[in-house]
Design a protein around this motif. Structure first.
Motif, mmCIF file in Angstrom:
data_model
loop_
_atom_site.group_PDB
_atom_site.id
_atom_site.type_symbol
_atom_site.label_atom_id
_atom_site.label_comp_id
_atom_site.label_asym_id
_atom_site.label_seq_id
_atom_site.Cartn_x
_atom_site.Cartn_y
_atom_site.Cartn_z
ATOM 1 N N GLY A 1 0.803 -1.214 0.000
ATOM 2 C CA GLY A 1 0.000 0.000 0.000
ATOM 3 C C GLY A 1 0.836 1.264 0.000
ATOM 4 O O GLY A 1 1.930 1.302 0.581
ATOM 5 N N VAL A 2 0.320 2.292 -0.656
ATOM 6 C CA VAL A 2 0.925 3.627 -0.648
ATOM 7 C C VAL A 2 -0.048 4.563 0.061
ATOM 8 O O VAL A 2 -1.211 4.672 -0.331
ATOM 9 C CB VAL A 2 1.197 4.130 -2.081
ATOM 10 N N ASN A 3 0.437 5.238 1.099
ATOM 11 C CA ASN A 3 -0.427 6.083 1.918
ATOM 12 C C ASN A 3 0.039 7.533 1.915
ATOM 13 O O ASN A 3 1.168 7.842 1.496
ATOM 14 C CB ASN A 3 -0.454 5.552 3.351
ATOM 15 N N ALA A 4 -0.836 8.414 2.395
ATOM 16 C CA ALA A 4 -0.480 9.834 2.474
ATOM 17 C C ALA A 4 0.762 10.051 3.323
ATOM 18 O O ALA A 4 1.558 10.958 3.063
ATOM 19 C CB ALA A 4 -1.652 10.627 3.042
ATOM 20 N N SER A 5 0.956 9.213 4.340
ATOM 21 C CA SER A 5 2.143 9.358 5.192
ATOM 22 C C SER A 5 3.425 9.142 4.410
ATOM 23 O O SER A 5 4.463 9.747 4.724
ATOM 24 C CB SER A 5 2.070 8.380 6.366
ATOM 25 N N ASP A 6 3.395 8.295 3.378
ATOM 26 C CA ASP A 6 4.583 8.095 2.541
ATOM 27 C C ASP A 6 4.964 9.390 1.834
ATOM 28 O O ASP A 6 6.144 9.747 1.744
ATOM 29 C CB ASP A 6 4.327 7.002 1.498
ATOM 30 N N ALA B 1 -7.476 10.070 -7.204
ATOM 31 C CA ALA B 1 -7.521 8.616 -7.022
ATOM 32 C C ALA B 1 -8.810 8.221 -6.316
ATOM 33 O O ALA B 1 -8.996 8.515 -5.142
ATOM 34 C CB ALA B 1 -6.311 8.144 -6.227
ATOM 35 N N ALA B 2 -9.716 7.560 -7.029
ATOM 36 C CA ALA B 2 -10.967 7.096 -6.435
ATOM 37 C C ALA B 2 -10.754 5.689 -5.896
ATOM 38 O O ALA B 2 -11.355 4.721 -6.341
ATOM 39 C CB ALA B 2 -12.072 7.120 -7.469
ATOM 40 N N GLY B 3 -9.870 5.567 -4.930
ATOM 41 C CA GLY B 3 -9.514 4.275 -4.366
ATOM 42 C C GLY B 3 -8.106 4.321 -3.815
ATOM 43 O O GLY B 3 -7.448 5.357 -3.826
ATOM 44 N N LYS B 4 -7.644 3.178 -3.339
ATOM 45 C CA LYS B 4 -6.330 3.083 -2.706
ATOM 46 C C LYS B 4 -5.250 2.824 -3.745
ATOM 47 O O LYS B 4 -5.455 2.071 -4.711
ATOM 48 C CB LYS B 4 -6.347 1.943 -1.677
ATOM 49 N N ILE B 5 -4.103 3.436 -3.579
ATOM 50 C CA ILE B 5 -2.967 3.252 -4.467
ATOM 51 C C ILE B 5 -2.075 2.139 -3.914
ATOM 52 O O ILE B 5 -1.746 2.141 -2.722
ATOM 53 C CB ILE B 5 -2.170 4.559 -4.623
ATOM 54 N N VAL B 6 -1.711 1.204 -4.784
ATOM 55 C CA VAL B 6 -0.833 0.118 -4.364
ATOM 56 C C VAL B 6 0.269 -0.079 -5.416
ATOM 57 O O VAL B 6 0.108 0.267 -6.591
ATOM 58 C CB VAL B 6 -1.594 -1.208 -4.166
ATOM 59 N N LEU B 7 1.379 -0.618 -4.949
ATOM 60 C CA LEU B 7 2.480 -1.017 -5.834
ATOM 61 C C LEU B 7 2.469 -2.539 -5.950
ATOM 62 O O LEU B 7 2.333 -3.235 -4.946
ATOM 63 C CB LEU B 7 3.819 -0.548 -5.267
ATOM 64 N N VAL B 8 2.618 -3.042 -7.149
ATOM 65 C CA VAL B 8 2.545 -4.493 -7.373
ATOM 66 C C VAL B 8 3.833 -4.981 -8.037
ATOM 67 O O VAL B 8 4.621 -4.195 -8.566
ATOM 68 C CB VAL B 8 1.318 -4.850 -8.226
ATOM 69 N N ASP B 9 4.000 -6.305 -8.024
ATOM 70 C CA ASP B 9 5.247 -6.895 -8.523
ATOM 71 C C ASP B 9 5.145 -7.136 -10.021
ATOM 72 O O ASP B 9 4.985 -8.257 -10.480
ATOM 73 C CB ASP B 9 5.554 -8.191 -7.775
ATOM 74 N N GLY B 10 5.296 -6.057 -10.756
ATOM 75 C CA GLY B 10 5.357 -6.203 -12.192
ATOM 76 C C GLY B 10 4.036 -6.052 -12.875
ATOM 77 O O GLY B 10 3.271 -5.227 -12.722
#
Length: 300
Positions: free
Chosen positions: A38-43, A291-300
């Motif tokens: 997950g990528v959050n505002a705190s990042d 962003a109408a939802g949560k931002i995530v980083l994925v493996d490829g």
């Protein structure tokens, strides 16, 4: 392993993908091959120098993946298990990460959606716990269409509470689908809530901020009935409790997520997925507010 890091403060351009030694699971910990983080505002705040001041820094505290190493003293989980969880230390936005708290991944959940749950669920459950929200409580949630707020609505409904949630007009159908009665932000908030609950509400949870505390205090009957997760200054001004985790964490909720998702009482969040090497683009989307939802980083 590849990992997100920054060595100076600034905009998204300071983010870099670096090769670091893979961590190992110490006692009471597990290591996962990260499938999504997950990528959050705190990042973004950390990257901008608004929080921790040490350099360099790694990012990310929530992830989902496959267990590939189990530390001493750990029971109930094995190599190959699919899990979601949290790390006490930053650095899960990487190919490999050590988790300090975890739970089995719901069978119906993909990794990307699962990685969007741990922080939001813990934050939401902590706010509801601080308010004492239980069956029969009528709670007003300010900002009910956001990632934390949408989970808070569903957790409150699962507890048997009635929920009124604030959202912009475009978010009303979504809020209603979560089990809450939607009302608009702004000057019409008070009359709209009173139309649904003439005597006001029992409790109010502020997840959005934006100066809403005076109205929430009036509708709930006093500052002792309000908790904010977003407005530290307002909390001090109005005598409202502010929760940021140092008042006790609600980590138990991780173990409840599977049953809630499988029973349909907790909808998987909407996500925007980016490969790890497009982390700067992910940050820019978060900063845009689109962003109408949560931002995530994925493996490829």
């Amino acid at each position: 392993m590849k990992s997100v890091r920054f060595s100076r403060f600034g905009g998204s351009e300071v983010l870099e993908i670096v090769d670091l030694p893979a961590p190992h699971a110490g006692p009471g910990r597990i290591r996962i091959a990260v499938r999504a983080a997950g990528v959050n505002a705190s990042d973004r705040k950390k990257r901008a120098g608004l929080m921790d001041q040490e350099l360099p820094q790694l990012l990310g505290h929530e992830a989902a993946g496959v267990v590939d190493e189990v530390g001493a003293g750990v029971t109930g989980v094995s190599v190959g298990d699919r899990v979601l969880g949290l790390s006490e230390t930053a650095g899960v936005q990487a190919e490999s990460a050590v988790l300090s708290h975890w739970a089995p991944l719901p069978a119906s959940a993909g990794f990307a959606a699962a990685a969007a749950l741990p922080s939001a669920a813990e934050t939401a459950a902590r706010g509801l716990d601080r308010l004492g929200v239980a069956s029969g409580t009528l709670v007003l949630i300010n900002g009910a269409s956001g990632s934390v707020c949408s989970v808070a609505v569903q957790l409150a409904v699962a507890r048997g509470a009635g929920v009124i949630g604030t959202a912009g007009p475009a978010g009303h159908a979504y809020v209603r689908s979560l089990g809450a009665e939607p009302v608009a932000y702004g000057d019409t908030l008070g009359p709209a809530v009173r139309a649904l609950a003439p005597g006001g509400v029992d409790r109010a949870l502020d997840v959005a901020g934006h100066g809403a505390l005076p109205g929430l205090i009036e509708l709930s009957g006093g500052p002792g009935h309000v908790v904010t997760l977003a407005d530290f200054t307002g909390a001090q001004q109005h005598g409202v409790a502010f929760s940021r985790g140092d008042d006790g964490r609600a980590l138990y909720v991780l173990g409840e997520l599977g049953a809630l998702v499988e029973s349909g009482r907790l909808a998987l969040p909407r996500v925007h997925a980016f490969p790890l090497d497009r982390v700067a683009e992910a940050h820019r989307l978060g900063e845009s507010g689109r962003a109408a939802g949560k931002i995530v980083l994925v493996d490829g």
